[in-house]
Design a protein around this motif. Structure first.
Motif, short mmCIF file in Angstrom:
data_model
loop_
_atom_site.label_atom_id
_atom_site.label_comp_id
_atom_site.label_asym_id
_atom_site.label_seq_id
_atom_site.Cartn_x
_atom_site.Cartn_y
_atom_site.Cartn_z
N ILE A 44 -29.58 31.40 -2.73
CA ILE A 44 -31.48 30.97 -3.39
C ILE A 44 -32.35 29.83 -2.45
O ILE A 44 -33.23 30.13 -2.22
N ALA A 45 -31.71 28.56 -2.81
CA ALA A 45 -32.58 27.76 -2.42
C ALA A 45 -32.25 27.85 -0.87
O ALA A 45 -33.72 27.48 -0.04
N ARG A 46 -31.67 27.90 -0.40
CA ARG A 46 -31.27 28.15 0.98
C ARG A 46 -31.84 29.74 1.56
O ARG A 46 -33.04 28.86 3.24
N ASP A 47 -32.04 30.36 1.28
CA ASP A 47 -32.66 31.20 1.76
C ASP A 47 -34.15 31.05 1.62
O ASP A 47 -35.37 30.99 2.41
N THR A 48 -34.56 30.45 0.12
CA THR A 48 -35.97 29.91 0.57
C THR A 48 -36.21 29.21 1.29
O THR A 48 -37.79 29.40 1.67
N ALA A 49 -35.29 28.25 1.38
CA ALA A 49 -35.83 26.88 2.42
C ALA A 49 -36.16 27.50 3.48
O ALA A 49 -36.95 27.32 4.29
N THR A 50 -35.67 28.26 3.90
CA THR A 50 -35.69 28.98 5.34
C THR A 50 -36.98 30.11 5.58
O THR A 50 -38.15 29.86 6.22
N MET A 51 -37.69 30.50 3.57
CA MET A 51 -38.70 31.49 4.45
C MET A 51 -39.73 30.22 4.14
O MET A 51 -40.84 30.27 5.03
N LEU A 52 -39.74 29.52 3.54
CA LEU A 52 -40.87 28.17 3.54
C LEU A 52 -41.16 27.30 5.00
O LEU A 52 -42.08 27.81 5.17
N ASP A 53 -40.05 27.40 5.50
CA ASP A 53 -39.98 26.76 6.65
C ASP A 53 -40.27 27.99 8.08
O ASP A 53 -41.38 27.40 8.81
N ASP A 54 -40.30 28.75 7.76
CA ASP A 54 -40.49 30.28 8.61
C ASP A 54 -41.96 30.29 8.70
O ASP A 54 -42.58 30.78 9.41
N LEU A 55 -42.48 30.52 7.21
CA LEU A 55 -43.85 30.69 6.94
C LEU A 55 -44.66 29.44 7.39
O LEU A 55 -46.02 29.68 7.64
N HIS A 56 -44.04 28.26 7.55
CA HIS A 56 -45.20 27.14 7.46
C HIS A 56 -44.89 27.17 9.35
O HIS A 56 -45.84 26.74 10.01
N GLN A 57 -43.91 26.95 9.40
CA GLN A 57 -44.09 27.23 11.05
C GLN A 57 -44.84 27.96 11.58
O GLN A 57 -46.41 27.71 12.41
N GLN A 58 -45.31 29.30 11.23
CA GLN A 58 -46.32 30.05 11.66
C GLN A 58 -47.77 29.17 11.64
O GLN A 58 -48.68 29.99 12.43
#
Length: 264
Positions: A44-58
């Motif tokens: 869940i931690a790895r998936d969360t970090a990826t999700m937040l990174d994608d959102l912040h990138q956009q």
């Protein structure tokens, strides 16, 4: 209310990762939540970090590297290493001291406190997020207000929570919560000889997608200091995200709702 799905610029990047294979992988890890929490929360931690990174990138135009991230309800610190590896400064607030020490993880960036009265300065973090916590507090929208308060202008507040009427709303009591939360808790106690970890009415509450979207509408109304960036199902494959727009159906199909708000 207009709910932003895959067409939202912020959600589109993450949607590319929201495949059926990812959904199956995350679902298969749920069975380890209590038996092997390190395995479950690691995924869940790895998936969360990826999700937040994608959102912040956009939204912000760059990755989460160099950002300050506050995790509301961070538990024993399973997420810390994942965010540190991405170059982010990770901090967490956790109200339960037993949870803070549950995994024996040495982590100095955690403070004991309530999500409904965060011991954090106003406008001090780049991203404030909470994962699967709102369903465990009696006043989740007070927590959402606090999360938005501590977020910097231009920063993101990301609230992800389990819906009561979804298949995992009862947590370890299984789908018996459809017959009532109290019934499900009593049944679990009879069958297992102990109370469930998440006790209905004490540490587990019936939270809905409609309530979250209503809070988002109020928090981002004209003249407010925030805007709704996206709202989408966290664990669903992208092609089923349309369910978020359909009242009643979303309560059953979404399972976990992500609300993304940018503070102005």
């Amino acid at each position: 209310m207009r709910t932003l799905l895959v067409t939202s610029p912020a959600a589109r990047r993450f949607a590319r990762r929201a495949t059926f294979r990812r959904s199956l992988s995350l679902l298969s890890d749920f069975k380890y939540e209590q038996a092997r929490p390190d395995l479950f929360y690691g995924a869940i931690a790895r998936d969360t970090a990826t999700m937040l990174d994608d959102l912040h990138q956009q939204v912000a135009g760059h990755s989460i590297q160099g950002t300050t991230i506050l995790d509301v309800g961070g538990g024993p610190g399973y997420f810390a290493d994942v965010f540190h590896d991405r170059g982010a400064q990770y901090l967490s607030v956790e109200p339960d001291p037993s949870e803070m020490h549950a995994a024996g993880i040495s982590f100095s960036g955690s403070v004991r406190g309530s999500g409904m009265a965060l011991p954090i300065r106003t406008s001090s973090v780049d991203i404030c997020y909470s994962s699967n916590v709102a369903e465990h507090v009696p006043t989740p929208w007070a927590m959402a207000d606090e999360m938005l308060r501590v977020t910097k202008p231009g920063g993101l507040m990301v609230l992800s929570y389990t819906l009561w009427w979804g298949p995992f709303g009862g947590h370890e009591t299984g789908q018996w919560h459809f017959l009532g939360g109290e019934y499900a808790a009593r049944r679990y106690a009879r069958k297992n000889g102990k109370e469930p970890k998440n006790r209905f009415g004490t540490s587990l509450f019936p939270i809905t997608a409609s309530a979250g979207l209503r809070w988002a509408r109020q928090a981002t109304a004209p003249g407010a200091n925030a805007e709704l960036v996206a709202a989408f199902p966290r664990y669903n494959p992208w092609w089923s995200w349309w369910a978020t727009s359909i009242p009643i159906l979303r309560e059953l199909m979404v399972s976990n709702l992500v609300i993304v708000v940018r503070k102005k």
